[in-house]
Scaffold this active site. Structure first.
Site, PDB file in Angstrom:
ATOM      1  N   CYS A   2      64.918  30.190 -62.026  1.00  0.00           N
ATOM      2  CA  CYS A   2      65.407  30.074 -63.406  1.00  0.00           C
ATOM      3  C   CYS A   2      65.178  28.656 -63.926  1.00  0.00           C
ATOM      4  CB  CYS A   2      66.884  30.398 -63.557  1.00  0.00           C
ATOM      5  SG  CYS A   2      67.358  31.977 -62.888  1.00  0.00           S
ATOM      6  N   ARG A  27      59.282  28.954 -63.814  1.00  0.00           N
ATOM      7  CA  ARG A  27      60.401  29.096 -62.880  1.00  0.00           C
ATOM      8  C   ARG A  27      61.008  30.495 -62.897  1.00  0.00           C
ATOM      9  NH1 ARG A  27      62.400  24.232 -61.235  1.00  0.00           N
ATOM     10  NH2 ARG A  27      64.365  25.203 -60.695  1.00  0.00           N
ATOM     11  N   TRP A  73      64.869  34.282 -63.502  1.00  0.00           N
ATOM     12  CA  TRP A  73      64.247  35.044 -62.419  1.00  0.00           C
ATOM     13  C   TRP A  73      65.415  35.752 -61.724  1.00  0.00           C
ATOM     14  CZ3 TRP A  73      64.464  35.248 -57.015  1.00  0.00           C
ATOM     15  CH2 TRP A  73      63.426  35.932 -56.392  1.00  0.00           C
ATOM     16  N   ASN A  99      71.387  28.260 -62.967  1.00  0.00           N
ATOM     17  CA  ASN A  99      70.255  28.442 -62.068  1.00  0.00           C
ATOM     18  C   ASN A  99      70.805  28.327 -60.650  1.00  0.00           C
ATOM     19  OD1 ASN A  99      67.833  28.288 -60.616  1.00  0.00           O
ATOM     20  ND2 ASN A  99      67.588  26.107 -61.028  1.00  0.00           N
ATOM     21  N   GLY A 100      70.655  29.365 -59.851  1.00  0.00           N
ATOM     22  CA  GLY A 100      71.164  29.310 -58.475  1.00  0.00           C
ATOM     23  C   GLY A 100      71.850  30.618 -58.113  1.00  0.00           C
ATOM     24  N   GLU A 484      45.166  31.530 -46.947  1.00  0.00           N
ATOM     25  CA  GLU A 484      45.396  31.054 -48.304  1.00  0.00           C
ATOM     26  C   GLU A 484      44.604  31.893 -49.320  1.00  0.00           C
ATOM     27  OE1 GLU A 484      47.481  29.384 -49.742  1.00  0.00           O
ATOM     28  OE2 GLU A 484      46.606  28.618 -51.575  1.00  0.00           O
ATOM     29  N   LYS A 488      46.307  34.057 -52.336  1.00  0.00           N
ATOM     30  CA  LYS A 488      45.935  33.859 -53.741  1.00  0.00           C
ATOM     31  C   LYS A 488      45.606  35.204 -54.379  1.00  0.00           C
ATOM     32  CE  LYS A 488      47.181  30.791 -54.383  1.00  0.00           C
ATOM     33  NZ  LYS A 488      47.771  29.908 -53.444  1.00  0.00           N
ATOM     34  N   GLU A 491      48.788  37.592 -54.759  1.00  0.00           N
ATOM     35  CA  GLU A 491      49.865  37.225 -55.678  1.00  0.00           C
ATOM     36  C   GLU A 491      49.460  37.309 -57.138  1.00  0.00           C
ATOM     37  OE1 GLU A 491      51.541  33.255 -55.393  1.00  0.00           O
ATOM     38  OE2 GLU A 491      49.606  32.398 -54.864  1.00  0.00           O
ATOM     39  N   HIS A 507      41.299  43.143 -32.498  1.00  0.00           N
ATOM     40  CA  HIS A 507      42.527  43.655 -31.887  1.00  0.00           C
ATOM     41  C   HIS A 507      43.316  44.538 -32.850  1.00  0.00           C
ATOM     42  CE1 HIS A 507      41.854  41.196 -28.375  1.00  0.00           C
ATOM     43  NE2 HIS A 507      41.573  40.186 -29.201  1.00  0.00           N
ATOM     44  N   LYS A 606      57.631  30.003 -59.814  1.00  0.00           N
ATOM     45  CA  LYS A 606      56.937  28.859 -59.220  1.00  0.00           C
ATOM     46  C   LYS A 606      57.719  28.244 -58.070  1.00  0.00           C
ATOM     47  CE  LYS A 606      53.719  25.741 -59.030  1.00  0.00           C
ATOM     48  NZ  LYS A 606      52.499  26.180 -58.328  1.00  0.00           N
TER      49      LYS A 606
HETATM   50  O1  M6R Z   1      57.031  24.473 -53.928  1.00  0.00           O
HETATM   51  P1  M6R Z   1      56.659  24.897 -52.542  1.00  0.00           P
HETATM   52  O2  M6R Z   1      55.377  24.328 -52.101  1.00  0.00           O
HETATM   53  O3  M6R Z   1      57.758  24.658 -51.555  1.00  0.00           O
HETATM   54  O4  M6R Z   1      56.489  26.462 -52.658  1.00  0.00           O
HETATM   55  C1  M6R Z   1      56.237  27.242 -51.535  1.00  0.00           C
HETATM   56  C2  M6R Z   1      55.792  28.629 -51.925  1.00  0.00           C
HETATM   57  O5  M6R Z   1      56.794  29.265 -52.661  1.00  0.00           O
HETATM   58  C3  M6R Z   1      54.497  28.603 -52.752  1.00  0.00           C
HETATM   59  O6  M6R Z   1      53.469  27.950 -52.081  1.00  0.00           O
HETATM   60  C4  M6R Z   1      54.066  30.036 -53.083  1.00  0.00           C
HETATM   61  O7  M6R Z   1      53.697  30.716 -51.928  1.00  0.00           O
HETATM   62  C5  M6R Z   1      52.923  30.022 -54.101  1.00  0.00           C
HETATM   63  N1  M6R Z   1      53.149  31.018 -55.107  1.00  0.00           N
HETATM   64  C6  M6R Z   1      51.600  30.262 -53.501  1.00  0.00           C
HETATM   65  O8  M6R Z   1      50.575  30.241 -54.433  1.00  0.00           O
END
Ligand code: M6R
Length: 611
Positions: A2, A27, A73, A99-100, A484, A488, A491, A507, A606
């Site tokens: 949030c 956020r 969120w 937020n929290g 990675e 990408k 997501e 395996h 984010k």
């Molecule tokens: O802000 P951070 O690097 O701690 O965030 C960690 C993950 O939440 C972040 O890398 C997330 O996996 C991204 N959406 C990946 O693109």
């Protein structure tokens, strides 16, 4: 998660808050709301984006010089109009944005229901505001005092702002575990989850600490602790350019951030190395150099993309500095009763510096006596402030939810750390160190060249945009890159993708391969080259469609692969900085071609400030 924004001052609050909410939409973006004081305390809120809220209020009277806004969120209660913030108390005299997560909200709600409070939503935040109202009614105290007392009752994380219609000149805020920044302008104040909504108006900010209560009344800022001790605000001057948080002509932040990498990688090594004289320096490490040099073990805690950067660091540090490294998912580590000693160094990696699991993992390690080193991008973030020492990545604000330039900046900083420790320990001989430094210096220009692949990658993306599965394979330093690349793609395009160590494929995942399966193989010229050539043969024998990322000039793999993407040659230690680029572009273009919201993918935010 949030985002929260609030304003009090001489300007009209609503446009400032709406603009701020748009900057914080990374956020959370499942609903948005605003509360304004103009004689009354009016709340407007809507499921959906800030733009939906804007449409909703277009014909309303939204003027006022004090107000607050929220972009959500969802944690407690589905995203809908009712669960959107702000929330009124039962009497509608006061309202909150939050937020929290309030962990003991259910018990508090039961008590408050017994006392006659009523609830409209399923949120924990509405419980918080009713608790404040209840305390104020029972102890006949001021609202700031009621908020302060309520902080003693709630368990969990919060950054809150509270407004009261009976006090048209006061903003009250508090924080524990969720970020909160105060911006100080000329006769005006701002509150926000990060500095991006603020820097257009002022560079002077105060980062609120955990368990602090902020009262802005009649142009005065007062901060006191939960225990009622008055604090002197520590005003910092932020160096953040407005352009860095705007799209600058790109259709999406993600694409802008991908293309910023030559610059952001350079910024993350700037002032930290002079290859010509074999000189490496990193302020954060200097003080703890002996600890690093003598560490028995380095633990890395992180989540998501930052965890992948940590995995690259495992290869780097073990190879160059010969210290055992363990890379841990922060969310598992914190609940595992891990064995940690005072001789351990724990590196917490986080772009946002606010990831709840990473923060909790480092707090756990700290409580057991380990030295904590942070690698964060956001200056002044919670993780940066909770560590014993650290290094900022200096990648500039990353706004697209999918992390791109943060990853390459983290890997750059981690490479420097591995080189520093390796050279101090004598495990990295001077000639090799020099070669690596020269190579690292050349990386920004090589990333520039890799970005020229964009047109070719768009064509490949068009071919595969309707695939339902993808497999990503890599070995050695390219194994974390495979993970990675898969993250990408899933997501932002919602295509199922798995990253695997290429040799592990036989395996299990090999069973998935048929003529419909695209297999991205990261097969640059390195010490596992011959092995990965065999893995490609195994895929080919099962008719998988191979998209190979190879080193420029390679002739062997192009003869086997269906599609070939050539990246510049570099040392295998640094290859993730280049091999990840085409994977970022591939996921970006596929997602755009599928009509996905690249910067704000569904269900994500984010920074993940909940466990
Ligand atoms: O802000 P951070 O690097 O701690 O965030 C960690 C993950 O939440 C972040 O890398 C997330 O996996 C991204 N959406 C990946 O693109």
């Amino acid at each position: 998660m949030c985002g929260i924004v609030a304003y009090v001052g001489h300007r009209d609050a609503c446009p400032i808050i709406l603009k701020g909410l748009k900057r914080l939409e990374y956020r959370g973006y499942d609903s948005a709301g605003i509360a304004l004081m103009n004689g009354d305390l009016s709340v407007y809120k809507r499921k959906g984006k800030v733009s939906d809220l804007e449409e909703f209020i277009v014909d309303k009277d939204v003027h006022g010089h004090i107000g607050m806004g929220h972009t959500r969120w969802a944690t407690h209660g589905e995203p809908n109009d009712v669960n959107a913030h702000p929330h009124y108390s039962s009497s509608k005299r006061i309202a909150i944005i939050h937020n929290g997560i309030i962990e003991n909200y259910a018990a508090l709600k039961t008590l408050l229901l017994e006392k006659g409070h009523t609830f409209q939503s399923e949120t924990d935040s509405e419980v918080f505001i009713n608790l404040i109202e209840d305390i104020q009614q029972n102890s006949k105290c001021s609202l700031p005092e009621a908020v302060r007392l309520a902080l003693h009752e709630v368990v969990g994380a919060y950054a809150i702002v509270v407004l009261s219609k009976e006090d048209q000149n006061t903003l009250i805020a508090a924080r524990k575990g969720s970020p909160l920044v105060v911006g100080i302008g000329e006769g005006e104040y701002f509150l926000a989850s990060d500095a991006t909504p603020i820097i257009e108006y002022t560079n002077d900010v105060v980062y609120v600490n955990d368990f602090e209560l902020v009262v802005i009344r009649d142009g005065e800022l007062e901060i006191r602790t939960k225990e009622d001790v008055v604090q002197t605000p520590y005003v910092q001057r932020l160096e953040m350019a407005l352009e860095s948080i705007e799209k600058g002509g790109y259709p999406h932040f993600m694409l802008k951030e991908i293309f910023e990498q030559p610059r952001s990688i350079l910024d993350s090594m700037r002032g930290r190395m002079i290859a010509e004289s074999n000189h490496l320096m990193m302020g954060g490490i200097r003080e703890f150099e002996n600890k690093f040099v003598n560490a028995e073990r380095i633990l890395i805690v992180a989540c998501g993309t930052s965890w992948h950067a940590g995995l690259v660091a495992e290869y780097l540090i073990e190879d160059l500095a010969r210290i055992p490294v363990e890379v841990e998912y922060a969310s598992e580590f914190r609940y595992r009763n891990p064995i940690i000693s005072e001789r351990d160094i724990v590196i917490a990696i986080s772009q946002s510096g606010e990831t709840a699991d990473t923060l909790a993992a480092l707090e756990l390690a700290k409580s057991k006596g380990a030295t904590i080193f942070g690698i964060c991008n956001v200056v002044g973030s919670s993780i940066a402030r909770a560590t014993d020492a650290g290094a900022y990545t200096h990648a500039g604000p990353e706004i697209g939810v999918a992390s791109t330039k943060a990853f390459t900046a983290q890997v750059t900083v981690l490479s420097l750390i591995a080189m520093i420790i390796g050279s101090k320990r004598g495990t990295l001989e001077t000639t090799k160190l020099h070669q690596l430094m020269v190579e690292l210096e050349s990386i920004p220009a090589k990333v520039e060249r890799a970005l020229l692949l964009d047109v070719q990658i768009q064509e490949i993306s068009a071919t595969f945009k309707d695939a339902t599965n993808f497999l990503y394979l890599g070995r050695g330093y390219n194994f974390p890159v495979a993970l990675e690349g898969a993250l990408k793609l899933k997501e932002i395009s919602y295509i199922h993708a798995e990253g695997y160590p290429a040799a592990e494929m036989k395996h299990g995942p090999i069973a998935l391969i048929d003529e419909h399966m695209p297999v991205v193989v990261i097969a640059t010229k390195d010490s596992s080259y011959e092995k990965i050539v065999s893995n490609i043969q195994e895929v080919k024998a099962r008719k998988g469609r191979i998209i190979a990322i190879v080193t420029e000039g390679d002739t062997t793999i192009p003869a086997m692969a269906d599609y070939v993407i050539e990246i510049p040659e570099t040392s295998e230690h640094l290859v993730p900085l280049l091999s990840v680029i085409p994977l970022q572009l591939l996921s970006y273009h596929i997602a755009v071609m599928r009509g996905c919201n690249v910067d704000q993918p569904r269900n994500l935010a984010k920074s993940v400030t909940v466990e």
